[in-house]
Design an enzyme around this catalytic site. Structure first.
Site, PDB file in Angstrom:
ATOM      1  N   ASP A 154       0.646  -1.114   0.087  1.00 54.10           N
ATOM      2  CA  ASP A 154       0.050  -0.096  -0.050  1.00 54.10           C
ATOM      3  C   ASP A 154       0.857   1.240  -0.068  1.00 54.10           C
ATOM      4  OD1 ASP A 154       0.274  -1.164   2.832  1.00 54.10           O
ATOM      5  OD2 ASP A 154       0.701   0.887   2.933  1.00 54.10           O
ATOM      6  N   ASP A 213       0.687   3.405   2.396  1.00 48.61           N
ATOM      7  CA  ASP A 213       0.477   4.128   3.604  1.00 48.61           C
ATOM      8  C   ASP A 213      -0.739   5.663   3.577  1.00 48.61           C
ATOM      9  OD1 ASP A 213       1.119   4.001   6.345  1.00 48.61           O
ATOM     10  OD2 ASP A 213       2.059   5.700   6.294  1.00 48.61           O
TER      11      ASP A 213
HETATM   12  N1  ADE Z   1       2.408  -3.168   6.787  1.00 48.10           N
HETATM   13  C1  ADE Z   1       1.993  -2.939   5.626  1.00 48.10           C
HETATM   14  N2  ADE Z   1       1.425  -1.701   5.088  1.00 48.10           N
HETATM   15  C2  ADE Z   1       1.813  -1.224   6.326  1.00 48.10           C
HETATM   16  C3  ADE Z   1       1.921   0.389   6.607  1.00 48.10           C
HETATM   17  N3  ADE Z   1       1.330   1.269   5.665  1.00 48.10           N
HETATM   18  N4  ADE Z   1       2.014   0.829   7.719  1.00 48.10           N
HETATM   19  C4  ADE Z   1       2.681  -0.064   8.656  1.00 48.10           C
HETATM   20  N5  ADE Z   1       2.896  -1.351   8.523  1.00 48.10           N
HETATM   21  C5  ADE Z   1       2.410  -1.710   7.285  1.00 48.10           C
END
Ligand code: ADE
Length: 289
Positions: free
Chosen positions: A226, A228
């Site tokens: 992703d 974030d």
């Molecule tokens: N693991 C997978 N995506 C994440 C994210 N955006 N923040 C923290 N850990 C993650």
């Protein structure tokens, strides 16, 4: 040909992150569940044989049914249990969020640096509670030669699968390790970018610190799930975003593992890629006057 070969020590341990709860195309030999002075590992460790007969260990960091949240992972028991099997090189996998436009969900990342944003609630040293004062070197938190070795191998696996996957490989990146379990705020996500963070997860620490204290080679193959929460006008990350990409990433991670483990076992022998780790704690323990 493995006929007539004596069983060898298990030199390579794989730690699977979210989505990666087993390896495939390997022959399952047995489960072992060593009790360490720090308790039991996250789950029983599976011992697999590669087609060559070489044995490797696999441990699911969050438990096989993903029941252990990142703050509660028994990292000391995990590292100690792998070490007790004879493991010298730990190949860890982790799902991560991307803090950079060019690191797209589905991409693979080999970090060389870490920013610690855990909150001090995870036991992070084997020396805690003892009378030994030890300061392990951690300037290069991953095993440099091991990471360089991986770069070439992972790159060629991704090229070989370019027909079915558009995953790119990013090297020399910095992973932010946050406490969680909630994801970051938008302000935090932007701050991590300003700090030089490229990807973010909740699991590389204290695992990497403990591997260093145990003098084990340690490298992380991160797979982005992703973006974030730093992108303006885009929704902030949700678990659903992460889950969508997790299965594809895990399948390709299993292919990477199956392709490189035999060679990694050979590289983890005496005189191989782990020369920086062996004996590294020798001068880390404060002498008593
Ligand atoms: N693991 C997978 N995506 C994440 C994210 N955006 N923040 C923290 N850990 C993650």
């Amino acid at each position: 040909d493995s006929k007539g070969k004596l069983p060898e020590a298990v030199l390579v341990g794989v730690i699977g992150g979210s989505g990666l709860y087993h390896l495939d195309n390997l022959t399952f030999i047995k489960h072992v569940n060593p009790e360490t002075p720090w308790g039991f590992p996250s789950s029983p460790i599976s011992i697999f044989a590669l087609p060559s007969g070489t044995q490797v260990a696999f441990l699911a960091r969050h438990g096989v049914g993903h029941t252990i949240n990142p703050s509660a992972v028994p990292a000391r028991a995990n590292i100690a249990a792998l070490k007790s099997l004879g493991v010298r090189a730990v190949l860890a996998f982790s799902a991560v969020g991307s803090l950079r436009e060019e690191i797209r969900p589905g991409d693979f990342v080999l970090p060389t640096q870490i920013i610690d944003r855990t909150k001090g609630v995870r036991p992070a040293s084997f020396f805690e509670g003892t009378s030994v004062v030890a300061h392990a070197s951690f300037g290069d938190p991953f095993s440099t030669r091991f990471v360089r070795w991986l770069e070439q191998r992972v790159a060629s696996v991704l090229v070989a699968h370019a027909g079915s996957s558009s995953a790119a490989l990013h090297t020399d990146k910095c992973v932010v390790c946050m406490e969680g379990p909630q994801f970051s705020t938008r302000a935090e996500s932007k701050m991590y970018r300003a700090w030089g963070g490229d990807i973010i997860n909740m699991s590389v620490l204290p695992e990497a610190k403990l591997a260093r204290e145990a003098e084990l080679g340690y490298a992380l193959i991160a797979t982005a799930t992703d973006y974030d929460s730093w992108r303006e006008n885009e929704d902030a990350v949700t678990s659903a975003d992460v889950f969508k990409v997790l299965q594809t990433n895990a399948a390709l991670s299993r292919t990477v593992a199956a392709t490189i483990l035999d060679e990694l076992h050979d590289a983890a022998q005496e005189g191989g890629i782990l020369t920086e780790q062996v004996g590294s704690m020798q001068y880390s323990i404060m002498p008593r006057s």
